[in-house]
Design a protein around this motif. Structure first.
Motif, PDB file in Angstrom:
ATOM      1  N   GLY A 180       1.192  -1.281   0.575  1.00 37.32           N
ATOM      2  CA  GLY A 180       0.288  -0.269   0.032  1.00 37.32           C
ATOM      3  C   GLY A 180       0.823   1.646   0.051  1.00 37.32           C
ATOM      4  N   CYS A 181       0.383   2.585   0.615  1.00 36.88           N
ATOM      5  CA  CYS A 181       1.118   3.580  -0.055  1.00 36.88           C
ATOM      6  C   CYS A 181       0.446   4.670   0.612  1.00 36.88           C
ATOM      7  CB  CYS A 181       0.692   4.941  -1.331  1.00 36.88           C
ATOM      8  SG  CYS A 181       1.474   3.499  -2.988  1.00 36.88           S
ATOM      9  N   GLY A 182       1.024   5.524   1.549  1.00 37.52           N
ATOM     10  CA  GLY A 182       0.267   6.065   2.412  1.00 37.52           C
ATOM     11  C   GLY A 182      -0.117   5.257   3.668  1.00 37.52           C
ATOM     12  N   THR A 183      -1.588   5.980   3.786  1.00 39.01           N
ATOM     13  CA  THR A 183      -1.641   5.439   4.877  1.00 39.01           C
ATOM     14  C   THR A 183      -2.611   3.445   4.400  1.00 39.01           C
ATOM     15  OG1 THR A 183      -3.303   6.744   5.959  1.00 39.01           O
ATOM     16  CG2 THR A 183      -4.224   4.754   6.309  1.00 39.01           C
ATOM     17  N   SER A 184      -2.364   3.525   3.615  1.00 36.29           N
ATOM     18  CA  SER A 184      -2.308   2.261   3.256  1.00 36.29           C
ATOM     19  C   SER A 184      -0.932   1.081   4.055  1.00 36.29           C
ATOM     20  CB  SER A 184      -3.080   1.717   1.867  1.00 36.29           C
ATOM     21  OG  SER A 184      -3.870   2.350   1.396  1.00 36.29           O
ATOM     22  N   PHE A 185       0.038   1.493   3.352  1.00 27.60           N
ATOM     23  CA  PHE A 185       1.507   1.279   3.818  1.00 27.60           C
ATOM     24  C   PHE A 185       1.170   0.998   5.582  1.00 27.60           C
ATOM     25  CE2 PHE A 185       5.621   1.449   5.092  1.00 27.60           C
ATOM     26  CZ  PHE A 185       6.228   0.040   4.180  1.00 27.60           C
ATOM     27  N   ASN A 186       0.897   1.675   6.305  1.00 27.67           N
ATOM     28  CA  ASN A 186       0.589   2.308   7.381  1.00 27.67           C
ATOM     29  C   ASN A 186       0.078   0.436   8.457  1.00 27.67           C
ATOM     30  OD1 ASN A 186       2.420   4.211   7.820  1.00 27.67           O
ATOM     31  ND2 ASN A 186       0.718   5.805   8.104  1.00 27.67           N
ATOM     32  N   LEU A 187      -0.714   0.675   7.429  1.00 27.67           N
ATOM     33  CA  LEU A 187      -1.873  -0.107   7.811  1.00 27.67           C
ATOM     34  C   LEU A 187      -1.686  -1.609   7.474  1.00 27.67           C
ATOM     35  CD1 LEU A 187      -5.603   0.950   6.659  1.00 27.67           C
ATOM     36  CD2 LEU A 187      -4.395   1.224   8.778  1.00 27.67           C
ATOM     37  N   ALA A 188      -0.301  -2.104   5.826  1.00 29.45           N
ATOM     38  CA  ALA A 188      -0.110  -2.884   5.644  1.00 29.45           C
ATOM     39  C   ALA A 188       0.969  -3.487   6.858  1.00 29.45           C
ATOM     40  CB  ALA A 188       1.135  -2.851   4.117  1.00 29.45           C
ATOM     41  N   LEU A 189       1.306  -2.777   8.171  1.00 32.05           N
ATOM     42  CA  LEU A 189       2.952  -3.149   8.428  1.00 32.05           C
ATOM     43  C   LEU A 189       2.490  -3.864   9.610  1.00 32.05           C
ATOM     44  CD1 LEU A 189       5.354   0.101   8.101  1.00 32.05           C
ATOM     45  CD2 LEU A 189       5.762  -2.389   7.858  1.00 32.05           C
ATOM     46  N   VAL A 220       5.062  -4.005   2.361  1.00 31.51           N
ATOM     47  CA  VAL A 220       5.845  -3.545   1.472  1.00 31.51           C
ATOM     48  C   VAL A 220       5.533  -2.197   0.356  1.00 31.51           C
ATOM     49  CG1 VAL A 220       7.800  -3.693  -0.409  1.00 31.51           C
ATOM     50  CG2 VAL A 220       7.273  -5.449   0.728  1.00 31.51           C
ATOM     51  N   PRO A 221       5.903  -0.372   0.003  1.00 27.56           N
ATOM     52  CA  PRO A 221       5.500  -0.317  -0.106  1.00 27.56           C
ATOM     53  C   PRO A 221       5.689  -0.294  -1.848  1.00 27.56           C
ATOM     54  CG  PRO A 221       6.905   1.258   1.243  1.00 27.56           C
ATOM     55  CD  PRO A 221       7.680  -0.344   1.567  1.00 27.56           C
ATOM     56  N   GLY A 222       4.205   0.422  -1.585  1.00 25.83           N
ATOM     57  CA  GLY A 222       3.660   0.329  -3.545  1.00 25.83           C
ATOM     58  C   GLY A 222       4.399   0.198  -4.111  1.00 25.83           C
ATOM     59  N   ALA A 223       4.935   1.583  -4.001  1.00 30.07           N
ATOM     60  CA  ALA A 223       6.253   1.491  -5.304  1.00 30.07           C
ATOM     61  C   ALA A 223       7.578   0.794  -5.714  1.00 30.07           C
ATOM     62  CB  ALA A 223       6.822   3.484  -5.736  1.00 30.07           C
ATOM     63  N   GLU A 224       7.652   0.537  -4.551  1.00 26.06           N
ATOM     64  CA  GLU A 224       8.828  -0.412  -4.017  1.00 26.06           C
ATOM     65  C   GLU A 224       8.469  -1.725  -4.411  1.00 26.06           C
ATOM     66  OE1 GLU A 224      12.191  -0.310  -1.868  1.00 26.06           O
ATOM     67  OE2 GLU A 224      11.101   1.780  -3.217  1.00 26.06           O
ATOM     68  N   TRP A 225       7.519  -2.841  -3.926  1.00 22.45           N
ATOM     69  CA  TRP A 225       6.894  -3.831  -4.516  1.00 22.45           C
ATOM     70  C   TRP A 225       7.078  -3.661  -6.469  1.00 22.45           C
ATOM     71  CZ3 TRP A 225       7.416  -8.135  -2.430  1.00 22.45           C
ATOM     72  CH2 TRP A 225       7.636  -9.377  -3.157  1.00 22.45           C
ATOM     73  N   GLN A 226       6.221  -3.189  -6.966  1.00 28.74           N
ATOM     74  CA  GLN A 226       6.480  -2.841  -8.236  1.00 28.74           C
ATOM     75  C   GLN A 226       7.853  -2.928  -8.580  1.00 28.74           C
ATOM     76  OE1 GLN A 226       4.863   1.450  -9.819  1.00 28.74           O
ATOM     77  NE2 GLN A 226       5.605   0.598 -11.499  1.00 28.74           N
ATOM     78  N   ASN A 227       8.591  -1.836  -8.398  1.00 28.34           N
ATOM     79  CA  ASN A 227       9.869  -1.376  -9.443  1.00 28.34           C
ATOM     80  C   ASN A 227      11.269  -2.314  -8.765  1.00 28.34           C
ATOM     81  OD1 ASN A 227       9.001   0.552 -10.271  1.00 28.34           O
ATOM     82  ND2 ASN A 227       9.457   2.079  -8.730  1.00 28.34           N
ATOM     83  N   ARG A 228      10.975  -2.813  -7.134  1.00 24.94           N
ATOM     84  CA  ARG A 228      12.549  -3.805  -6.953  1.00 24.94           C
ATOM     85  C   ARG A 228      11.564  -5.230  -5.356  1.00 24.94           C
ATOM     86  NH1 ARG A 228      13.787   1.175  -4.355  1.00 24.94           N
ATOM     87  NH2 ARG A 228      15.249   1.352  -6.108  1.00 24.94           N
ATOM     88  N   ALA A 233      -0.542  -0.326  -9.875  1.00 27.96           N
ATOM     89  CA  ALA A 233       1.199  -0.863 -11.031  1.00 27.96           C
ATOM     90  C   ALA A 233       1.403  -2.807  -9.990  1.00 27.96           C
ATOM     91  CB  ALA A 233       1.727   0.524 -11.291  1.00 27.96           C
ATOM     92  N   ALA A 234       1.823  -1.750  -9.204  1.00 27.05           N
ATOM     93  CA  ALA A 234       2.147  -3.331  -7.820  1.00 27.05           C
ATOM     94  C   ALA A 234       1.365  -4.456  -8.280  1.00 27.05           C
ATOM     95  CB  ALA A 234       2.678  -2.905  -6.503  1.00 27.05           C
ATOM     96  N   ALA A 235       0.472  -4.160  -8.730  1.00 32.27           N
ATOM     97  CA  ALA A 235      -1.072  -5.221  -8.324  1.00 32.27           C
ATOM     98  C   ALA A 235      -0.143  -6.176 -10.125  1.00 32.27           C
ATOM     99  CB  ALA A 235      -2.665  -4.878  -8.109  1.00 32.27           C
ATOM    100  N   LYS A 236      -1.151  -5.303 -10.538  1.00 32.48           N
ATOM    101  CA  LYS A 236      -0.305  -5.364 -12.634  1.00 32.48           C
ATOM    102  C   LYS A 236       0.664  -6.463 -12.719  1.00 32.48           C
ATOM    103  CE  LYS A 236      -3.189  -2.461 -14.765  1.00 32.48           C
ATOM    104  NZ  LYS A 236      -3.456  -0.847 -15.291  1.00 32.48           N
ATOM    105  N   ALA A 237       2.246  -5.763 -11.867  1.00 31.85           N
ATOM    106  CA  ALA A 237       3.491  -6.552 -12.454  1.00 31.85           C
ATOM    107  C   ALA A 237       3.269  -7.553 -11.604  1.00 31.85           C
ATOM    108  CB  ALA A 237       4.414  -5.321 -11.589  1.00 31.85           C
TER     109      ALA A 237
END
Length: 317
Positions: A35-44, A60-68, A95-99
């Motif tokens: 997730g990103c922002g609040t959603s990443f906090n909740l993910a933790l 994992v933050p959305g962009a991090e899981w998408q890219n690495r 994008a992370a979900a699609k990848a």
């Protein structure tokens, strides 16, 4: 009563409708909460709760899981990705979900928008109705995504949880904003599954009141950040039932240095009882942390309906 305040107090019927709306996952792969922002906090917090329930998980933050993704899990295509997004349109999360799906991972979407892009790019959709008046600041939807995530890992959530959360938000609101008056440095402390919730409390206060805030694992706070504590400091301690004694000693030190402490589930200048097990504490305290941000904003005459520099959905070109 502004719209943000109204929505915080009116969120509990939406919890009740979400009880039992989704079942526990039967997937055996590593759970990756994204997730990103609040959603990443909740993910933790959800990842920690998942591990405590016996389901291996990371966040994992959305962009991090998408890219690495390989930096977080070497066999990342063989995972069960749980993508959290209120709107279902957050660019990095979609994008992370699609990848992930393109690489063979199973993807579950947790969102309150069942017709969103994320909902259309997942293998399993978990959704719930949210308050129609919720604005830019995520409140009801955050609570709902935690509730749905807990049910996904097999956590039973009794109906009495609503009463506990309602009493807690009311008890804190009764002493606000006086208890935090004059404080300009806010710290949120929470360990284990409460660390993500502490981060979310800090984010809510920051985006709603434009006050700089920080969040830490409790016993990490002595290792440097404690140097900032003085009479301008307000500390929100989210006590863990399994570490309460150690956390209470830290609170004593912080109070000696001039901080005022709001203790959720333990000692402080203000002590607010949490009448649920640690497994539900993260969900129960969320509305109280939301009203804390709102009252701090009101004290500074800041309108949380239109917070500065923020939009309801973060889309990247």
């Amino acid at each position: 009563m502004n719209t943000t305040e109204k929505v915080i107090f009116e969120q509990f019927p939406y919890w009740e409708r979400a009880f039992g709306s989704n079942s526990a996952t039967d997937k055996a792969e590593l759970l990756v909460f994204v997730g990103c922002g609040t959603s990443f906090n909740l993910a933790l917090s959800l990842a920690a709760y998942s591990n405590m329930a016996g389901h291996k998980a990371i966040a994992v933050p959305g962009a991090e899981w998408q890219n690495r993704p390989h930096a977080f899990w070497p066999d990342w295509p063989n995972t069960h990705v749980v993508a959290l997004s209120r709107s279902g349109e957050t660019t990095e999360t979609v994008a992370a979900a699609k990848a992930s799906r393109a690489s063979g991972a199973f993807v579950t979407a947790i969102t309150v928008e069942p017709e969103s892009s994320l909902a259309k790019n997942c293998d399993q959709l978990i959704s719930a109705e949210t308050h129609p008046d919720e604005g830019i600041v995520m409140t009801v939807s955050a609570s709902l995504m935690v509730l749905l995530g807990l049910q996904m890992i097999g956590q039973e959530i009794p109906s009495s949880t609503v009463d506990h959360a309602g009493r807690l938000v009311g008890a804190l609101d009764a002493i606000l904003p006086e208890v935090i008056a004059g404080r300009s440095h806010f710290v949120f402390l929470g360990g284990g599954p409460l660390f993500g919730v502490a981060l979310e409390g800090a984010l809510k206060l920051m985006e709603m009141s434009q006050i700089m805030t920080q969040a830490f694992h409790p016993l990490e706070y002595r290792h440097g950040p404690i140097s900032l504590v003085d009479i301008n400091t307000a500390v929100v301690m989210l006590y863990s039932s399994d570490q309460k004694d150690a956390e209470a000693k830290l609170v004593d030190e912080l109070r000696e240095k001039g901080a005022i402490v709001i203790g959720f589930g333990g000692p402080g200048d203000v002590e607010l009882p949490i009448d649920v097990d640690l497994s539900l504490a993260g969900l129960v305290v969320l509305p109280a942390l939301q009203i804390l941000g709102e009252r701090a904003a009101q004290a500074r005459q800041i309108d949380t309906v239109s917070p500065r520099h923020l939009t309801k959905v973060v889309k990247l070109a």
